[in-house]
Design an enzyme around this catalytic site. Structure first.
Site, PDB file in Angstrom:
ATOM      1  N   ASN A 113       0.863  -1.055   0.013  1.00  0.00           N
ATOM      2  CA  ASN A 113       0.182  -0.154  -0.114  1.00  0.00           C
ATOM      3  C   ASN A 113       0.968   1.293  -0.068  1.00  0.00           C
ATOM      4  O   ASN A 113       1.536   1.415   0.974  1.00  0.00           O
ATOM      5  CB  ASN A 113      -0.742  -0.159   1.259  1.00  0.00           C
ATOM      6  N   LYS A 132      -0.047   4.018  -0.310  1.00  0.00           N
ATOM      7  CA  LYS A 132      -0.705   5.380   0.316  1.00  0.00           C
ATOM      8  C   LYS A 132      -0.297   6.793  -0.650  1.00  0.00           C
ATOM      9  O   LYS A 132      -0.378   6.384  -1.915  1.00  0.00           O
ATOM     10  CB  LYS A 132      -0.213   5.535   1.589  1.00  0.00           C
ATOM     11  N   HIS A 184      -9.192   0.884   5.160  1.00  0.00           N
ATOM     12  CA  HIS A 184      -8.095   0.933   5.900  1.00  0.00           C
ATOM     13  C   HIS A 184      -8.378   1.805   7.040  1.00  0.00           C
ATOM     14  O   HIS A 184      -9.048   2.933   7.019  1.00  0.00           O
ATOM     15  CB  HIS A 184      -7.203   1.440   5.031  1.00  0.00           C
ATOM     16  N   GLU A 197      -6.761   4.378   8.296  1.00  0.00           N
ATOM     17  CA  GLU A 197      -6.597   5.801   7.858  1.00  0.00           C
ATOM     18  C   GLU A 197      -7.914   6.295   6.996  1.00  0.00           C
ATOM     19  O   GLU A 197      -8.141   7.448   7.367  1.00  0.00           O
ATOM     20  CB  GLU A 197      -5.270   5.964   6.915  1.00  0.00           C
ATOM     21  N   GLU A 241      -5.239  -5.526  10.697  1.00  0.00           N
ATOM     22  CA  GLU A 241      -4.193  -4.488  10.784  1.00  0.00           C
ATOM     23  C   GLU A 241      -4.291  -3.843  12.057  1.00  0.00           C
ATOM     24  O   GLU A 241      -5.416  -2.906  12.285  1.00  0.00           O
ATOM     25  CB  GLU A 241      -4.351  -3.440   9.898  1.00  0.00           C
ATOM     26  N   GLY A 280       2.512   1.799  10.839  1.00  0.00           N
ATOM     27  CA  GLY A 280       3.349   2.902  10.606  1.00  0.00           C
ATOM     28  C   GLY A 280       4.074   3.389  11.992  1.00  0.00           C
ATOM     29  O   GLY A 280       4.674   4.461  11.840  1.00  0.00           O
ATOM     30  N   SER A 307       3.828  -2.464  10.201  1.00  0.00           N
ATOM     31  CA  SER A 307       5.194  -2.569  10.622  1.00  0.00           C
ATOM     32  C   SER A 307       5.903  -3.902  10.457  1.00  0.00           C
ATOM     33  O   SER A 307       6.855  -4.309  10.852  1.00  0.00           O
ATOM     34  CB  SER A 307       5.319  -2.171  12.142  1.00  0.00           C
TER      35      SER A 307
HETATM   36  C1  PEP Z   1      -0.819  -0.076   6.373  1.00  0.00           C
HETATM   37  O1  PEP Z   1      -0.625   1.100   6.238  1.00  0.00           O
HETATM   38  O2  PEP Z   1      -1.552  -0.858   5.677  1.00  0.00           O
HETATM   39  C2  PEP Z   1       0.661  -0.510   6.983  1.00  0.00           C
HETATM   40  C3  PEP Z   1       0.678  -1.988   7.172  1.00  0.00           C
HETATM   41  O3  PEP Z   1       1.468   0.250   7.105  1.00  0.00           O
HETATM   42  P1  PEP Z   1       2.990   0.062   7.882  1.00  0.00           P
HETATM   43  O4  PEP Z   1       3.421  -1.282   7.073  1.00  0.00           O
HETATM   44  O5  PEP Z   1       3.863   1.258   7.292  1.00  0.00           O
HETATM   45  O6  PEP Z   1       2.837  -0.204   9.115  1.00  0.00           O
END
Ligand code: PEP
Length: 255
Positions: free
Chosen positions: A9, A11, A98, A100, A170, A176, A216
């Site tokens: 992703n 973003k 997601h 966000e 998630e 992040g 992460s």
């Molecule tokens: C995400 O935004 O779906 C995600 C998993 O981000 P990150 O890997 O940066 O934690």
């Protein structure tokens, strides 16, 4: 056998030129180095989807996806993109729900359910994101919340429809932040999600559902996470912006 998937992703990152360079690097590295049957999905900003589809046309391992879409087929929704438009430029997947999008754009299980329908109607596959905040985990209400996310946004689907979706667990506190769920924490929730799917549909549907972990995930922790029995791959944010890291996560299935 359920599909193993690593999805990136991007973003709202990368300009057009650097996005094309990154994707070309990923294509080459994954082609040269990945073994096994894991699928790779790259979800760039909408604007780049068509170009990335052209670049990966003859590559059966790599697909392109979007990060969101609108629920209507067409109409007066200035600035929005419909699922069938994504299909028409060659996308195969759409990330929905997601955290966000939930946090900054007010998306809820109720507004996401019709998006899931629209994506399936357009012949695409939703990667549907669920997960709890740290506060919710500390209050020990996370399992109920995750169940609600499933019940309210995707459990209205028939078993045939549900067979086309991918779930991404998630934990919001891991996205992040550099803090990854331990493989035990992630496995516990993945097993819970699979059990809920079995209770709603049946054991076969549950066994065949791909459930990704996101939060992460990086080249160092991916192999341990992916070795868990109910973790079928990852949804990768930050590490998907570096071709070496992303490819090493794809390769974590083979280690
Ligand atoms: C995400 O935004 O779906 C995600 C998993 O981000 P990150 O890997 O940066 O934690």
């Amino acid at each position: 056998m359920r599909k193993k998937i690593v999805a990136g992703n991007w973003k709202m990152n990368m300009d057009y030129t650097s996005g094309l360079t990154l994707f070309s690097e990923v294509l080459n590295m994954v082609n040269d180095e990945a073994k096994g049957d894991q699928q790779v999905v790259v979800c760039p900003p909408y604007l780049y989807i068509h170009s990335l589809v052209q670049l990966s046309k003859n590559n059966s391992r790599i697909s392109v996806g979007a990060q969101n879409c609108h629920q209507a087929d067409s109409g007066a929704f200035t600035g929005e993109i419909a699922a069938n438009m994504l299909n028409s430029v060659g996308a195969d997947y759409v990330i929905l729900g997601h955290s966000e999008r939930r946090q900054y754009f007010g998306e809820t299980n109720q507004t996401l359910a019709p998006k899931v329908d629209a994506v399936l109607k357009a012949g695409l596959k939703p990667i549907f994101c669920i997960g709890e905040t740290l506060e919710e985990r500390n209050q020990n209400i996370h399992l109920g919340l995750i169940k609600d996310q499933l019940v309210e946004a995707v459990f209205h689907l028939t078993a045939d429809e549900f067979a086309k979706i991918v779930i991404a667990y998630e934990p919001v506190w891991a996205i992040g932040t550099g803090v990854t769920a331990t493989s035990e924490q992630a496995q516990e929730i993945h097993a819970f999600i699979r059990a809920e799917i079995a209770a709603k549909y049946d054991a076969t549907v549950a066994e065949n559902t791909t459930i990704l972990y996101g939060g992460s995930c990086n080249p160092k922790n991916a192999a341990e996470l992916f070795s868990q029995p109910d973790i079928d791959g990852g949804l990768i944010g930050g590490a998907s912006l570096k071709s070496r890291d992303f490819t090493d996560i794809v390769k974590a299935f083979n280690s």
